[in-house]
Design a protein around this motif. Structure first.
Motif: not given
Length: 168
Positions: A29-30, A125-126, A103-104, A88-91
């Protein structure tokens, strides 16, 4: 995701854990505006180390850049509260972990910080994974700071459960 709207944060974490464990997957998680609330709910469940790899609490833009490889150009162009940054956070969480799904969450929990374009309660969210394409969305929550953060955490976990139910 309407079927998950009545979940408590603990119920969402339990259901998420069951879905991840059944598929033999690890989660990363981010989190920004939720400050680790999803990770806290998950790690409150005994045995979660079998399906939760790590959490990144990247509250500042510098942390998003340093820990998750979010581009400074993305932050400058779209802002920290944007689907582009959430993506970009999730990736980045997926890339910088041993997880197969990530997930972010990034948003404005208030009571300050909102604008006409991005009012308090705006959360992006992503979801990224090796079994489905990267997806993102923006949702507007209502209530005080804690209510917004809790709703965002539940929404994230419900989204993960939904994606796991359709993953190959």
């Amino acid at each position: 995701m309407a079927k998950h709207t009545n979940l408590t944060i603990t119920d969402a974490a339990v259901q998420l854990g069951q879905a991840l464990k059944a598929r033999g997957l690890m989660l990363a998680m981010a989190e920004s505006c939720t400050g680790g609330m999803v990770a806290e709910a998950i790690t409150g469940i005994a045995g979660s180390s079998a399906w939760f790899d790590r959490g990144f609490i990247t509250y500042s833009n510098t942390a998003k850049i340093d820990m998750l490889d979010v581009s400074s150009a993305t932050l400058e162009k779209f802002g920290a509260v944007s689907e582009q940054t959430a993506t970009e956070m999730a990736i980045g969480a997926l890339k910088n972990s041993a997880a197969q799904i990530a997930g972010s969450i990034t948003g404005i929990a208030g009571p300050d910080g909102g604008s006409a374009e991005k009012p308090v309660g705006t959360v992006c969210f992503a979801w990224a994974g090796k079994h489905f394409p990267v997806t993102s969305c923006t949702h507007r929550f209502h209530g005080d700071r804690n209510a917004i953060r809790q709703q965002a955490a539940i929404f994230m976990m419900a989204g993960l459960i939904e994606r796991l139910s359709t993953a190959v």
